[in-house]
Design a protein around this motif. Structure first.
Motif, mmCIF file in Angstrom:
data_model
loop_
_atom_site.group_PDB
_atom_site.id
_atom_site.type_symbol
_atom_site.label_atom_id
_atom_site.label_comp_id
_atom_site.label_asym_id
_atom_site.label_seq_id
_atom_site.Cartn_x
_atom_site.Cartn_y
_atom_site.Cartn_z
ATOM 1 N N ILE A 1 0.837 -1.195 0.000
ATOM 2 C CA ILE A 1 0.000 0.000 0.000
ATOM 3 C C ILE A 1 0.873 1.246 0.000
ATOM 4 O O ILE A 1 1.888 1.316 0.709
ATOM 5 C CB ILE A 1 -0.967 0.009 1.213
ATOM 6 C CG1 ILE A 1 -1.906 1.225 1.167
ATOM 7 C CG2 ILE A 1 -0.242 -0.071 2.525
ATOM 8 C CD1 ILE A 1 -3.027 1.167 2.190
ATOM 9 N N GLN A 2 0.491 2.230 -0.825
ATOM 10 C CA GLN A 2 1.076 3.561 -0.805
ATOM 11 C C GLN A 2 -0.060 4.570 -0.771
ATOM 12 O O GLN A 2 -1.038 4.439 -1.519
ATOM 13 C CB GLN A 2 1.951 3.820 -2.032
ATOM 14 C CG GLN A 2 3.320 3.184 -1.978
ATOM 15 C CD GLN A 2 4.287 3.824 -2.969
ATOM 16 O OE1 GLN A 2 3.880 4.512 -3.897
ATOM 17 N NE2 GLN A 2 5.570 3.594 -2.766
ATOM 18 N N THR B 1 -1.202 -2.984 -4.087
ATOM 19 C CA THR B 1 -0.559 -4.066 -4.833
ATOM 20 C C THR B 1 -0.973 -5.371 -4.177
ATOM 21 O O THR B 1 -0.868 -5.509 -2.946
ATOM 22 C CB THR B 1 0.972 -3.932 -4.804
ATOM 23 O OG1 THR B 1 1.338 -2.655 -5.344
ATOM 24 C CG2 THR B 1 1.637 -5.032 -5.608
ATOM 25 N N ASP B 2 -1.472 -6.325 -4.971
ATOM 26 C CA ASP B 2 -2.006 -7.539 -4.356
ATOM 27 C C ASP B 2 -0.894 -8.517 -3.988
ATOM 28 O O ASP B 2 0.298 -8.285 -4.245
ATOM 29 C CB ASP B 2 -3.069 -8.193 -5.242
ATOM 30 C CG ASP B 2 -2.505 -8.799 -6.520
ATOM 31 O OD1 ASP B 2 -1.290 -9.051 -6.595
ATOM 32 O OD2 ASP B 2 -3.304 -9.031 -7.449
ATOM 33 N N PRO C 1 0.661 -1.389 -8.958
ATOM 34 C CA PRO C 1 -0.357 -0.847 -8.044
ATOM 35 C C PRO C 1 -1.573 -0.299 -8.787
ATOM 36 O O PRO C 1 -1.482 0.111 -9.936
ATOM 37 C CB PRO C 1 0.390 0.275 -7.327
ATOM 38 C CG PRO C 1 1.411 0.737 -8.324
ATOM 39 C CD PRO C 1 1.834 -0.493 -9.083
ATOM 40 N N VAL C 2 -2.708 -0.310 -8.091
ATOM 41 C CA VAL C 2 -3.951 0.264 -8.591
ATOM 42 C C VAL C 2 -4.417 1.311 -7.591
ATOM 43 O O VAL C 2 -4.524 1.035 -6.396
ATOM 44 C CB VAL C 2 -5.036 -0.820 -8.769
ATOM 45 C CG1 VAL C 2 -6.362 -0.192 -9.166
ATOM 46 C CG2 VAL C 2 -4.595 -1.837 -9.809
ATOM 47 N N PRO D 1 0.179 -2.986 6.317
ATOM 48 C CA PRO D 1 -0.281 -3.857 5.233
ATOM 49 C C PRO D 1 -1.804 -4.038 5.249
ATOM 50 O O PRO D 1 -2.378 -4.465 6.248
ATOM 51 C CB PRO D 1 0.446 -5.166 5.521
ATOM 52 C CG PRO D 1 1.715 -4.741 6.193
ATOM 53 C CD PRO D 1 1.309 -3.577 7.066
ATOM 54 N N GLY D 2 -2.458 -3.634 4.156
ATOM 55 C CA GLY D 2 -3.899 -3.788 4.041
ATOM 56 C C GLY D 2 -4.721 -2.845 4.892
ATOM 57 O O GLY D 2 -5.924 -3.063 5.055
ATOM 58 N N LEU D 3 -4.118 -1.772 5.400
ATOM 59 C CA LEU D 3 -4.829 -0.928 6.365
ATOM 60 C C LEU D 3 -4.409 0.529 6.236
ATOM 61 O O LEU D 3 -3.218 0.845 6.174
ATOM 62 C CB LEU D 3 -4.534 -1.409 7.787
ATOM 63 C CG LEU D 3 -5.146 -0.605 8.937
ATOM 64 C CD1 LEU D 3 -6.668 -0.719 8.934
ATOM 65 C CD2 LEU D 3 -4.579 -1.092 10.277
ATOM 66 N N LEU D 4 -5.405 1.412 6.210
ATOM 67 C CA LEU D 4 -5.198 2.852 6.317
ATOM 68 C C LEU D 4 -6.119 3.364 7.417
ATOM 69 O O LEU D 4 -7.334 3.140 7.372
ATOM 70 C CB LEU D 4 -5.514 3.543 4.985
ATOM 71 C CG LEU D 4 -5.566 5.073 4.970
ATOM 72 C CD1 LEU D 4 -4.269 5.686 5.466
ATOM 73 C CD2 LEU D 4 -5.913 5.576 3.576
#
Length: 332
Positions: free
Chosen positions: A15-16, A32-33, A39-40, A143-146
């Motif tokens: 994640i970015q 990014t999976d 990245p999407v 990772p996977g979290l904002l």
């Protein structure tokens, strides 16, 4: 000349997140999976950063002092009748006033690889609201979290209800509409609106309505139903009430791509707005003009017009108190 905005990027595995001083806004959430695809970027934004100062459409911004609408721009606070400026396009106050927090240049007070904090001082009388308010917005990635956290204190009795106004498209910004996304909201009731989009004060059972999102429903299917409330909101532009207290799941959004977003928050509910206003005048980072339903906003917040509805949870903030809120966006 407006102050030059400051931008930065938070990074964790997969994640970015791009942030901007204008509105303490989220400008990018690039995923990014697990297989390295991406990245999407899954939030809507502007093609260039200067547009965040020039165009007021709330992309990713911090909304305050009071999110959503205030009926006629008037409310009673103790013995004082408060009047705040109306939105240029409607007879009510909207999102903190014409010069709300989303328009301000925030001060960066902390920045590391995976977290940042912005601060803002809102003076007494700002946009008609009493009291000097000190506000802080904190972002953190993992990772996977904002995670976004809001804090505020005041020098005098006032009202505060903050939110983040990101628009999500889990297939990628500029990829088309979100009508094929499925949405689930953990709400048994919602706030029906008058014809001018102010809550009537009723908490209405979602059963048998398009707002029964307790199981996943395609946005396009739900908004195709024949319902007066959908006409008023031009689709979804409604607050759904999530029962309980503390950090709890509010919503689940899944794109055609299979990307999944869970929204967790400690706020009383979530405003679901399905982006009816996009008309091609805003161009996103990939150079694609945004058309209707280009994204959906899931704004965790207090009830709209709570200042005029004693039955709604209070948004009054007093000296010595600290307003706090937490919202998490969990991706998979």
């Amino acid at each position: 000349m407006p102050e030059q905005p400051t931008s930065l990027t938070l990074t964790a595995p997969g994640i970015q997140v791009g942030l901007l001083s204008t509105g303490a806004a989220v400008t990018r959430v690039e995923l990014t999976d697990a297989h390295g695809e991406g990245p999407v970027d899954v939030v809507l934004g502007h093609r260039d950063l200067a547009a965040y100062q020039e165009v007021r459409d709330f992309h990713g911004a911090t909304i305050g002092r009071v999110a959503n609408r205030i009926d006629g721009g008037r409310f009673q606070l103790g013995d004082e009748q408060v009047e705040v400026p109306l939105d240029p396009d409607e007879p009510h106050a909207l999102h903190g006033g014409p010069d709300g927090f989303d328009q301000r240049e925030w001060t960066l007070v902390e920045a590391t690889e995976d977290r940042a904090a912005w601060s803002l001082t809102s003076p007494d009388g700002d946009q008609g609201f009493p009291g000097e308010v000190e506000v802080e917005v904190r972002y953190a990635v993992a990772p996977g979290l904002l995670t976004v956290e809001h804090r505020a204190t005041t020098s005098a009795p006032t009202v505060v209800s903050l939110t983040n106004h990101s628009y999500w498209n889990l297939d990628g910004e500029g990829s088309g509409d979100v009508l094929g996304h499925t949405l689930q909201v953990d709400a048994d009731t919602y706030l029906p609106l008058r014809a001018d989009q102010i809550p009537t004060g009723e908490l209405r059972d979602v059963t048998g309505t398009p707002f029964d999102l307790r199981r996943p429903v395609a946005l396009g299917d739900a908004m195709a139903e024949d319902d007066e409330q959908l006409t008023i909101g031009q689709g979804f532009d409604h607050h759904l009430v999530v029962s309980g207290d503390g950090l709890r799941r509010h919503a689940v959004l899944v794109g055609r791509s299979g990307r999944r977003l869970e929204v967790w928050s400690d706020r009383p509910g979530v405003q679901v707005y399905a982006g009816a206003h996009f008309d091609g005048t805003v161009t996103g980072p990939r150079g694609v003009a945004y058309r209707p339903r280009a994204g959906v906003a899931l704004e965790t917040q207090a009830h709209p017009d709570a200042v005029n509805h004693p039955r709604f949870p209070s948004v009054v903030l007093l000296p010595g108190q600290t307003y706090t809120s937490t919202t998490q966006w969990r991706f998979s």
